[in-house]
Motif scaffolding. Structure first.
Motif, PDB file in Angstrom:
ATOM      1  N   PHE A  36      -6.952  10.132   2.946  1.00 22.94           N
ATOM      2  CA  PHE A  36      -6.536   8.756   3.216  1.00 22.94           C
ATOM      3  C   PHE A  36      -6.960   8.376   4.622  1.00 22.94           C
ATOM      4  CE2 PHE A  36      -3.496   5.665   4.824  1.00 22.94           C
ATOM      5  CZ  PHE A  36      -3.600   4.687   3.855  1.00 22.94           C
ATOM      6  N   PHE A  37      -7.706   7.307   4.740  1.00 22.98           N
ATOM      7  CA  PHE A  37      -8.099   6.782   6.044  1.00 22.98           C
ATOM      8  C   PHE A  37      -8.661   5.380   5.849  1.00 22.98           C
ATOM      9  CE2 PHE A  37     -11.836   8.668   4.294  1.00 22.98           C
ATOM     10  CZ  PHE A  37     -12.892   7.882   4.710  1.00 22.98           C
ATOM     11  N   SER A  38      -8.897   4.735   6.947  1.00 21.96           N
ATOM     12  CA  SER A  38      -9.533   3.425   6.930  1.00 21.96           C
ATOM     13  C   SER A  38     -10.885   3.564   7.606  1.00 21.96           C
ATOM     14  CB  SER A  38      -8.677   2.423   7.708  1.00 21.96           C
ATOM     15  OG  SER A  38      -9.344   1.184   7.821  1.00 21.96           O
ATOM     16  N   ASP A  39     -11.766   2.614   7.372  1.00 18.34           N
ATOM     17  CA  ASP A  39     -13.064   2.674   8.038  1.00 18.34           C
ATOM     18  C   ASP A  39     -13.119   1.750   9.245  1.00 18.34           C
ATOM     19  OD1 ASP A  39     -13.129   0.246   6.731  1.00 18.34           O
ATOM     20  OD2 ASP A  39     -15.189   0.437   6.074  1.00 18.34           O
TER      21      ASP A  39
ATOM     22  N   MET B 122       0.838  -1.196   0.000  1.00 16.47           N
ATOM     23  CA  MET B 122       0.000   0.000   0.000  1.00 16.47           C
ATOM     24  C   MET B 122       0.877   1.253   0.000  1.00 16.47           C
ATOM     25  SD  MET B 122      -3.175   1.325   2.394  1.00 16.47           S
ATOM     26  CE  MET B 122      -3.237  -0.186   3.218  1.00 16.47           C
ATOM     27  N   ASP B 123       1.926   1.253   0.819  1.00 12.52           N
ATOM     28  CA  ASP B 123       2.827   2.409   0.853  1.00 12.52           C
ATOM     29  C   ASP B 123       3.432   2.667  -0.528  1.00 12.52           C
ATOM     30  OD1 ASP B 123       2.303   2.692   3.529  1.00 12.52           O
ATOM     31  OD2 ASP B 123       4.219   1.886   4.195  1.00 12.52           O
ATOM     32  N   ASP B 124       3.890   1.601  -1.185  1.00 18.39           N
ATOM     33  CA  ASP B 124       4.487   1.755  -2.512  1.00 18.39           C
ATOM     34  C   ASP B 124       3.469   2.289  -3.517  1.00 18.39           C
ATOM     35  OD1 ASP B 124       6.895   0.806  -1.545  1.00 18.39           O
ATOM     36  OD2 ASP B 124       6.597  -1.242  -2.300  1.00 18.39           O
ATOM     37  N   SER B 125       2.256   1.723  -3.495  1.00 16.93           N
ATOM     38  CA  SER B 125       1.223   2.153  -4.449  1.00 16.93           C
ATOM     39  C   SER B 125       0.803   3.602  -4.216  1.00 16.93           C
ATOM     40  CB  SER B 125       0.004   1.237  -4.338  1.00 16.93           C
ATOM     41  OG  SER B 125       0.344  -0.078  -4.695  1.00 16.93           O
ATOM     42  N   LEU B 126       0.618   3.977  -2.953  1.00 15.73           N
ATOM     43  CA  LEU B 126       0.270   5.376  -2.659  1.00 15.73           C
ATOM     44  C   LEU B 126       1.399   6.310  -3.066  1.00 15.73           C
ATOM     45  CD1 LEU B 126      -1.522   4.949   0.766  1.00 15.73           C
ATOM     46  CD2 LEU B 126      -2.540   5.643  -1.401  1.00 15.73           C
ATOM     47  N   GLY B 127       2.624   5.875  -2.851  1.00 12.19           N
ATOM     48  CA  GLY B 127       3.770   6.674  -3.275  1.00 12.19           C
ATOM     49  C   GLY B 127       3.764   6.921  -4.777  1.00 12.19           C
ATOM     50  N   GLU B 128       3.427   5.895  -5.550  1.00 11.26           N
ATOM     51  CA  GLU B 128       3.355   6.042  -7.005  1.00 11.26           C
ATOM     52  C   GLU B 128       2.251   7.013  -7.411  1.00 11.26           C
ATOM     53  OE1 GLU B 128       3.361   2.489  -9.416  1.00 11.26           O
ATOM     54  OE2 GLU B 128       4.567   1.445  -7.901  1.00 11.26           O
ATOM     55  N   ILE B 129       1.098   6.902  -6.758  1.00 11.26           N
ATOM     56  CA  ILE B 129      -0.010   7.812  -7.067  1.00 11.26           C
ATOM     57  C   ILE B 129       0.383   9.250  -6.758  1.00 11.26           C
ATOM     58  CG2 ILE B 129      -2.343   8.506  -6.355  1.00 11.26           C
ATOM     59  CD1 ILE B 129      -2.895   5.457  -5.932  1.00 11.26           C
ATOM     60  N   MET B 130       0.940   9.460  -5.578  1.00  9.09           N
ATOM     61  CA  MET B 130       1.314  10.830  -5.184  1.00  9.09           C
ATOM     62  C   MET B 130       2.407  11.384  -6.094  1.00  9.09           C
ATOM     63  SD  MET B 130      -0.847  11.369  -2.860  1.00  9.09           S
ATOM     64  CE  MET B 130      -0.296  12.946  -2.259  1.00  9.09           C
ATOM     65  N   ALA B 131       3.362  10.557  -6.478  1.00  3.34           N
ATOM     66  CA  ALA B 131       4.423  11.005  -7.387  1.00  3.34           C
ATOM     67  C   ALA B 131       3.828  11.401  -8.743  1.00  3.34           C
ATOM     68  CB  ALA B 131       5.469   9.905  -7.558  1.00  3.34           C
ATOM     69  N   THR B 132       2.864  10.628  -9.231  1.00  5.44           N
ATOM     70  CA  THR B 132       2.233  10.930 -10.517  1.00  5.44           C
ATOM     71  C   THR B 132       1.449  12.236 -10.447  1.00  5.44           C
ATOM     72  OG1 THR B 132       2.101   8.571 -11.054  1.00  5.44           O
ATOM     73  CG2 THR B 132       0.653  10.062 -12.280  1.00  5.44           C
ATOM     74  N   VAL B 133       0.724  12.442  -9.363  1.00  7.08           N
ATOM     75  CA  VAL B 133      -0.029  13.694  -9.191  1.00  7.08           C
ATOM     76  C   VAL B 133       0.933  14.889  -9.248  1.00  7.08           C
ATOM     77  CG1 VAL B 133      -1.314  15.065  -7.478  1.00  7.08           C
ATOM     78  CG2 VAL B 133      -1.990  12.698  -7.946  1.00  7.08           C
ATOM     79  N   LYS B 134       2.064  14.778  -8.585  1.00  8.22           N
ATOM     80  CA  LYS B 134       3.052  15.874  -8.594  1.00  8.22           C
ATOM     81  C   LYS B 134       3.701  16.028  -9.972  1.00  8.22           C
ATOM     82  CE  LYS B 134       3.990  15.346  -3.676  1.00  8.22           C
ATOM     83  NZ  LYS B 134       4.929  14.819  -2.671  1.00  8.22           N
ATOM     84  N   GLU B 135       4.075  14.914 -10.602  1.00  3.81           N
ATOM     85  CA  GLU B 135       4.704  14.964 -11.931  1.00  3.81           C
ATOM     86  C   GLU B 135       3.786  15.580 -12.973  1.00  3.81           C
ATOM     87  OE1 GLU B 135       5.819  10.941 -12.830  1.00  3.81           O
ATOM     88  OE2 GLU B 135       7.277  10.875 -11.183  1.00  3.81           O
ATOM     89  N   GLU B 136       2.492  15.306 -12.861  1.00  2.00           N
ATOM     90  CA  GLU B 136       1.523  15.833 -13.824  1.00  2.00           C
ATOM     91  C   GLU B 136       1.168  17.293 -13.551  1.00  2.00           C
ATOM     92  OE1 GLU B 136       0.303  14.325 -16.588  1.00  2.00           O
ATOM     93  OE2 GLU B 136       1.712  12.699 -16.141  1.00  2.00           O
TER      94      GLU B 136
END
Length: 184
Positions: free
Chosen positions: A26-29, A2-16
């Motif tokens: 981000f939270f859990s239920d 999950m950490d790796d996947s969220l890191g990829e998403i956040m990096a893409t948001v910044k790169e774009e």
């Protein structure tokens, strides 16, 4: 993972270059499960229960240029707040249905905190500010979470009026939910 996947998403948001136009929440239920080696201590219970260990989790909201960095709050929120919040932030009108959640827009934007409110879980528990009532084996138990986060000191015998009003609130909530609820 999950950490790796969220890191990829956040990096893409910044790169774009869309970070300033992107709200990430981000939270859990739910809290940790009894099958995993995690501990919810000092909280009582775990996933699938109405005890604090079953649903008290941290949340993170990120929106550069809109949400002030390093802001921390103890404001009570629930996943049901997401839909009204997104409607409010986007300017979309909400359908005329009843919603248990509230908009957290003012909280996210640092304007003010929504304040005290009632939250309910499965018709077996409710929060009223720092007070929590849990119906455990048909017996109401009352806890002051500001003093007893572990829900270990039942104050129901010392607060009969509060117990009565909270039980009435749960029953009112259950009737409201039953009126017009879709079959599950």
């Amino acid at each position: 993972e999950m950490d790796d996947s969220l890191g990829e998403i956040m990096a893409t948001v910044k790169e774009e270059g869309i970070a300033e136009n992107t709200l990430v929440i981000f939270f859990s239920d739910n809290g940790g499960t009894p099958q995993n080696p995690e501990s919810n201590a000092p909280l009582r219970g775990n996933k699938g229960t109405v005890w604090e260990g079953g649903h008290r989790v941290p949340a993170i909201a990120w929106w550069p240029g809109t949400i002030a960095p390093n802001t921390v709050t103890d404001q009570l929120a629930i996943s049901l707040d997401l839909f009204p919040t997104m409607c409010d932030l986007s300017g979309a009108s909400k359908p005329d249905n009843h919603f248990d959640g509230i908009s957290l827009k003012s909280l996210l934007l640092g304007e003010n905190e929504p304040g005290s409110r009632h939250l309910f879980w499965n018709g077996l528990a409710m929060r009223d500010d720092n007070w929590k009532l849990v119906i455990d084996n048909d017996t109401p138990c009352l806890f002051d979470l500001s003093q007893d986060i572990a829900e270990s000191n039942d104050l129901s015998a010392h607060q009969p009026d509060r117990v009565k009003s909270m039980c009435e609130a749960i029953n009112t909530w259950k009737a409201d939910v039953d009126d017009g609820a879709t079959p599950q």
